[in-house]
Design a protein around this motif. Structure first.
Motif, PDB file in Angstrom:
ATOM      1  N   ASP A 119      16.057  45.046  39.565  1.00  0.00           N
ATOM      2  CA  ASP A 119      15.048  44.207  40.191  1.00  0.00           C
ATOM      3  C   ASP A 119      15.357  42.755  39.811  1.00  0.00           C
ATOM      4  O   ASP A 119      15.183  42.363  38.656  1.00  0.00           O
ATOM      5  CB  ASP A 119      13.649  44.591  39.708  1.00  0.00           C
ATOM      6  N   ILE A 120      15.813  41.961  40.770  1.00  0.00           N
ATOM      7  CA  ILE A 120      16.267  40.603  40.443  1.00  0.00           C
ATOM      8  C   ILE A 120      15.488  39.527  41.188  1.00  0.00           C
ATOM      9  O   ILE A 120      15.841  38.351  41.112  1.00  0.00           O
ATOM     10  CB  ILE A 120      17.770  40.437  40.726  1.00  0.00           C
ATOM     11  N   GLU A 121      14.434  39.912  41.880  1.00  0.00           N
ATOM     12  CA  GLU A 121      13.710  38.938  42.697  1.00  0.00           C
ATOM     13  C   GLU A 121      13.134  37.787  41.855  1.00  0.00           C
ATOM     14  O   GLU A 121      12.974  36.679  42.351  1.00  0.00           O
ATOM     15  CB  GLU A 121      12.597  39.634  43.479  1.00  0.00           C
ATOM     16  N   GLU A 122      12.831  38.044  40.598  1.00  0.00           N
ATOM     17  CA  GLU A 122      12.303  36.996  39.709  1.00  0.00           C
ATOM     18  C   GLU A 122      13.288  36.662  38.595  1.00  0.00           C
ATOM     19  O   GLU A 122      12.908  36.079  37.578  1.00  0.00           O
ATOM     20  CB  GLU A 122      10.966  37.449  39.110  1.00  0.00           C
ATOM     21  N   SER A 123      14.556  37.011  38.804  1.00  0.00           N
ATOM     22  CA  SER A 123      15.565  36.835  37.754  1.00  0.00           C
ATOM     23  C   SER A 123      16.546  35.708  38.052  1.00  0.00           C
ATOM     24  O   SER A 123      16.763  35.348  39.214  1.00  0.00           O
ATOM     25  CB  SER A 123      16.374  38.132  37.582  1.00  0.00           C
ATOM     26  N   THR A 124      17.124  35.187  36.976  1.00  0.00           N
ATOM     27  CA  THR A 124      18.317  34.342  37.085  1.00  0.00           C
ATOM     28  C   THR A 124      19.525  35.257  37.001  1.00  0.00           C
ATOM     29  O   THR A 124      19.665  36.025  36.033  1.00  0.00           O
ATOM     30  CB  THR A 124      18.361  33.306  35.947  1.00  0.00           C
ATOM     31  N   VAL A 125      20.377  35.200  38.005  1.00  0.00           N
ATOM     32  CA  VAL A 125      21.587  36.024  38.035  1.00  0.00           C
ATOM     33  C   VAL A 125      22.796  35.129  37.783  1.00  0.00           C
ATOM     34  O   VAL A 125      22.969  34.104  38.447  1.00  0.00           O
ATOM     35  CB  VAL A 125      21.747  36.753  39.385  1.00  0.00           C
ATOM     36  N   VAL A 126      23.606  35.519  36.822  1.00  0.00           N
ATOM     37  CA  VAL A 126      24.855  34.818  36.533  1.00  0.00           C
ATOM     38  C   VAL A 126      25.995  35.636  37.120  1.00  0.00           C
ATOM     39  O   VAL A 126      26.235  36.773  36.705  1.00  0.00           O
ATOM     40  CB  VAL A 126      25.071  34.636  35.018  1.00  0.00           C
ATOM     41  N   VAL A 127      26.685  35.064  38.100  1.00  0.00           N
ATOM     42  CA  VAL A 127      27.814  35.751  38.735  1.00  0.00           C
ATOM     43  C   VAL A 127      29.080  35.449  37.950  1.00  0.00           C
ATOM     44  O   VAL A 127      29.394  34.286  37.659  1.00  0.00           O
ATOM     45  CB  VAL A 127      27.962  35.326  40.204  1.00  0.00           C
ATOM     46  N   ILE A 128      29.820  36.503  37.625  1.00  0.00           N
ATOM     47  CA  ILE A 128      30.985  36.403  36.746  1.00  0.00           C
ATOM     48  C   ILE A 128      32.204  36.974  37.454  1.00  0.00           C
ATOM     49  O   ILE A 128      32.220  38.150  37.834  1.00  0.00           O
ATOM     50  CB  ILE A 128      30.749  37.202  35.451  1.00  0.00           C
ATOM     51  N   ASP A 129      33.215  36.145  37.642  1.00  0.00           N
ATOM     52  CA  ASP A 129      34.506  36.602  38.173  1.00  0.00           C
ATOM     53  C   ASP A 129      35.577  35.777  37.460  1.00  0.00           C
ATOM     54  O   ASP A 129      36.084  34.792  37.973  1.00  0.00           O
ATOM     55  CB  ASP A 129      34.565  36.394  39.693  1.00  0.00           C
ATOM     56  N   ILE A 130      35.866  36.189  36.232  1.00  0.00           N
ATOM     57  CA  ILE A 130      36.689  35.381  35.331  1.00  0.00           C
ATOM     58  C   ILE A 130      38.062  35.110  35.913  1.00  0.00           C
ATOM     59  O   ILE A 130      38.590  33.992  35.807  1.00  0.00           O
ATOM     60  CB  ILE A 130      36.798  36.075  33.951  1.00  0.00           C
ATOM     61  N   LEU A 131      38.684  36.097  36.528  1.00  0.00           N
ATOM     62  CA  LEU A 131      40.044  35.944  37.093  1.00  0.00           C
ATOM     63  C   LEU A 131      39.997  36.145  38.606  1.00  0.00           C
ATOM     64  O   LEU A 131      40.348  37.178  39.108  1.00  0.00           O
ATOM     65  CB  LEU A 131      41.003  36.966  36.451  1.00  0.00           C
ATOM     66  N   ARG A 132      39.602  35.086  39.435  1.00  0.00           N
ATOM     67  CA  ARG A 132      39.527  33.727  38.939  1.00  0.00           C
ATOM     68  C   ARG A 132      38.408  32.920  39.583  1.00  0.00           C
ATOM     69  O   ARG A 132      38.255  31.730  39.327  1.00  0.00           O
ATOM     70  CB  ARG A 132      40.848  33.008  39.242  1.00  0.00           C
ATOM     71  N   ALA A 133      37.597  33.519  40.434  1.00  0.00           N
ATOM     72  CA  ALA A 133      36.684  32.740  41.264  1.00  0.00           C
ATOM     73  C   ALA A 133      35.676  31.932  40.471  1.00  0.00           C
ATOM     74  O   ALA A 133      35.481  30.741  40.726  1.00  0.00           O
ATOM     75  CB  ALA A 133      35.960  33.648  42.256  1.00  0.00           C
ATOM     76  N   SER A 134      34.982  32.567  39.509  1.00  0.00           N
ATOM     77  CA  SER A 134      33.955  31.799  38.798  1.00  0.00           C
ATOM     78  C   SER A 134      34.578  30.715  37.933  1.00  0.00           C
ATOM     79  O   SER A 134      33.980  29.651  37.731  1.00  0.00           O
ATOM     80  CB  SER A 134      33.043  32.719  37.980  1.00  0.00           C
ATOM     81  N   SER A 135      35.791  30.952  37.444  1.00  0.00           N
ATOM     82  CA  SER A 135      36.489  29.924  36.670  1.00  0.00           C
ATOM     83  C   SER A 135      36.882  28.752  37.564  1.00  0.00           C
ATOM     84  O   SER A 135      36.686  27.582  37.210  1.00  0.00           O
ATOM     85  CB  SER A 135      37.738  30.526  36.014  1.00  0.00           C
ATOM     86  N   SER A 136      37.415  29.037  38.739  1.00  0.00           N
ATOM     87  CA  SER A 136      37.823  27.975  39.656  1.00  0.00           C
ATOM     88  C   SER A 136      36.624  27.185  40.168  1.00  0.00           C
ATOM     89  O   SER A 136      36.677  25.960  40.295  1.00  0.00           O
ATOM     90  CB  SER A 136      38.608  28.571  40.829  1.00  0.00           C
TER      91      SER A 136
END
Length: 240
Positions: free
Chosen positions: A18-35
């Protein structure tokens, strides 16, 4: 501190949260979130994530830079792909970039459809991100982009690093958070060495982009926290 921190080990499991009231951190280390982190840190006005390569073309006549990656390689005909070294200040400062990647942008779209807030996390901005998350009083979900909806090590290790940094009494953690933290504690002294056993390392080695991998595992060289506002990722303004 957040009330609850959970880890979603793959986008295929996000509907269980249930994420409607949440902060979501998207993680794609190799490599999208890093770029993305590097691009915003180097002054990009915005990065627009789209799920499909064809969607980039809709922006072709608007003066934006177009970035497309599939299976680790630049899609032919696009300005650049998913390497953090492409997002230099000289190239991206003041520009808007439209980006699609194999895993990261799809995870972003899933989060954006339901979450209260969507952030981008990477080792490059680990401490600034944790400082911000520590100031929150709601729930946090760490969403690992994985590889084509499967679990992967590098995203899970980063989720574990966040959990390890935030671990406090009174905050609820799920079993995935505990497992991610345990993996991070095993690997933290030699992240690259640990990740050499990962499936994604073998895929990326075939593309000869070891420099990208090493770069993406650096900690705290960027201050920016990208946040999704509408369709655009921009720099989060943190009020002291």
């Amino acid at each position: 501190m957040p009330k609850k921190i959970e880890v979603c080990l793959t986008p295929a499991l996000i509907d269980l949260h249930d994420i409607e009231e949440s902060t979501v951190v998207v993680i794609d280390i190799l490599r999208a979130s890093s770029s993305i982190t590097v691009g915003i840190d180097n002054g990009a006005a915005a990065i627009i994530p789209v799920a499909m390569v064809e969607e980039c073309l809709a922006y072709a006549d608007r003066g934006f830079l177009l970035a497309a990656e599939r299976n680790g390689e630049v899609v032919e005909g696009y300005d650049f792909g998913n390497s953090p070294f492409s997002y230099t200040e000289e190239k991206v400062a003041g520009k808007t970039i439209v980006l699609t990647t194999t895993n990261g942008t799809g995870a972003l779209q899933l989060a954006a459809a339901r979450a209260k807030q969507v952030l981008i996390g990477s080792f490059l901005n680990l401490q600034p991100l944790c400082n911000y998350l520590e100031s929150l009083h709601g729930n946090v979900l760490l969403l690992c982009a994985g590889w084509k909806n499967q679990f992967n090590l590098e995203d899970t290790l980063f989720a574990g690093a966040v959990v390890n940094a935030l671990r406090k009494n009174g905050t609820i953690y799920d079993d995935a958070s505990i497992a991610a933290q345990d993996l991070y504690l095993i690997a933290k002294n030699d992240l690259r060495g640990y990740l050499k056993k990962s499936s994604h390392s073998y895929r990326l080695a075939a593309l000869d982009i070891e420099d990208d991998v090493v770069f993406c595992l650096q900690q705290n060289i960027c201050e920016a926290i990208p946040v999704l506002e509408g369709e655009k990722l921009v720099r989060l303004i943190v009020n002291d």
